[in-house]
Design a protein around this motif. Structure first.
Motif, mmCIF file in Angstrom:
data_model
loop_
_atom_site.group_PDB
_atom_site.id
_atom_site.type_symbol
_atom_site.label_atom_id
_atom_site.label_comp_id
_atom_site.label_asym_id
_atom_site.label_seq_id
_atom_site.Cartn_x
_atom_site.Cartn_y
_atom_site.Cartn_z
ATOM 1 N N ASP A 6 0.855 -1.192 0.000
ATOM 2 C CA ASP A 6 0.000 0.000 0.000
ATOM 3 C C ASP A 6 0.891 1.242 0.000
ATOM 4 O O ASP A 6 1.138 1.844 1.040
ATOM 5 N N LYS A 87 -9.956 1.981 -8.948
ATOM 6 C CA LYS A 87 -10.368 2.069 -7.536
ATOM 7 C C LYS A 87 -11.436 3.164 -7.413
ATOM 8 O O LYS A 87 -11.212 4.319 -7.788
ATOM 9 N N ARG A 136 -8.352 2.368 10.299
ATOM 10 C CA ARG A 136 -9.149 3.580 10.556
ATOM 11 C C ARG A 136 -10.333 3.276 11.467
ATOM 12 O O ARG A 136 -10.794 4.150 12.201
ATOM 13 N N SER A 168 -5.741 -0.446 5.160
ATOM 14 C CA SER A 168 -5.440 0.357 6.350
ATOM 15 C C SER A 168 -4.810 -0.524 7.439
ATOM 16 O O SER A 168 -5.196 -0.483 8.595
HETATM 17 C C1 E4P Z 1 -6.420 1.270 0.772
HETATM 18 O O1 E4P Z 1 -6.380 0.887 -0.383
HETATM 19 C C2 E4P Z 1 -5.834 2.518 1.249
HETATM 20 O O2 E4P Z 1 -4.841 2.928 0.330
HETATM 21 C C3 E4P Z 1 -5.120 2.417 2.563
HETATM 22 O O3 E4P Z 1 -5.003 1.088 3.019
HETATM 23 C C4 E4P Z 1 -5.531 3.407 3.589
HETATM 24 O O4 E4P Z 1 -4.751 3.219 4.725
HETATM 25 P P1 E4P Z 1 -4.522 4.349 5.843
HETATM 26 O O5 E4P Z 1 -5.695 4.310 6.766
HETATM 27 O O6 E4P Z 1 -3.251 3.939 6.516
HETATM 28 O O7 E4P Z 1 -4.418 5.661 5.107
#
Ligand code: E4P
Length: 217
Positions: A6, A87, A136, A168
């Motif tokens: 990611d 996406k 999150r 995340s």
């Molecule tokens: C998912 O595709 C997002 O790019 C990502 O996992 C968000 O993660 P974060 O909460 O660390 O920003």
């Protein structure tokens, strides 16, 4: 379980690829901004560069939020490389866009999933992946792993092909927990992936083996 990284950082993508365990990449507008990518051409070139490093699904997020704009932008992103996954955010127009791309045979990743109902709608619309945001939810003292468990149950009940892409991710225990629950994919920054390698008994055991190997010469 598939491992995606990611990040939009090319060095980290290369490092994960060189480990030999990388199946794909996810990015988002925040990760692209962090790398200083600016403007339509630069964004497309960056996705091209990622596709040249990794032979796997590469999620490229649309920046727009209306149906018409998302399908225009998504079609352009999909034209960059056959491995691009469009996406799309979990909003009403996003569901319509998921259906549009699904009907065209273009892979999609429905992002910003925070409830089982959102995941169910995205699967009904033919999303290739749904991305529940584990960390999150944890941040607001809500059980992110429970969400993934609920989505797993729903998708298994109806044998949806949509894959659960746990997003995340904040630490290596998230990765282990997702593997136990049966998430199809995790997408993680590089450090949690690398920390799966570590165990103090491995380090002390290897130090002993290296020391004892001197006695064998
Ligand atoms: C998912 O595709 C997002 O790019 C990502 O996992 C968000 O993660 P974060 O909460 O660390 O920003």
């Amino acid at each position: 379980m598939k491992f995606f990284i990611d990040t939009a950082n090319l060095e980290q993508i290369k490092e994960a690829k060189d480990l030999g365990i990388l199946d794909g990449v996810t990015t988002n507008p925040s990760l692209m901004a962090k790398e200083g990518i600016k403007g339509d051409e630069a964004i497309k070139n960056h996705y091209k560069a990622i596709c040249e490093i990794v032979d796997g699904d590469i999620s490229a997020e649309v920046l727009s939020t209306t149906y018409e704009e998302m399908i225009k932008e998504g079609d352009e992103l999909a034209a960059i490389h056959p491995n691009i996954v469009v996406k799309i955010p979990m909003i009403k127009d996003g569901i319509k866009a998921l259906k549009y791309f699904s009907d065209k045979g273009i892979k999609t990743n429905c992002t910003l999933i925070f409830s089982p109902g959102q995941a169910l709608l995205a699967a009904k619309a033919g999303a290739t992946y749904v991305s529940p945001f584990l960390g999150r939810l944890d941040d607001i003292t809500t059980d992110g792993l429970n969400l993934i468990q609920e989505i797993r149950l729903i998708f298994d009940n109806y044998m949806y092909d949509t894959e659960i892409l746990a997003a995340s991710i904040r630490h290596s225990m998230h990765i282990i927990d997702c593997a136990k629950i049966g998430a199809d994919v995790i997408t993680s920054p590089l450090p949690p992936i690398l920390s799966l390698l570590k165990h103090p008994l491995t380090d002390s055991g290897l130090a002993q083996f290296v020391a004892d190997s001197q006695k064998l010469a």
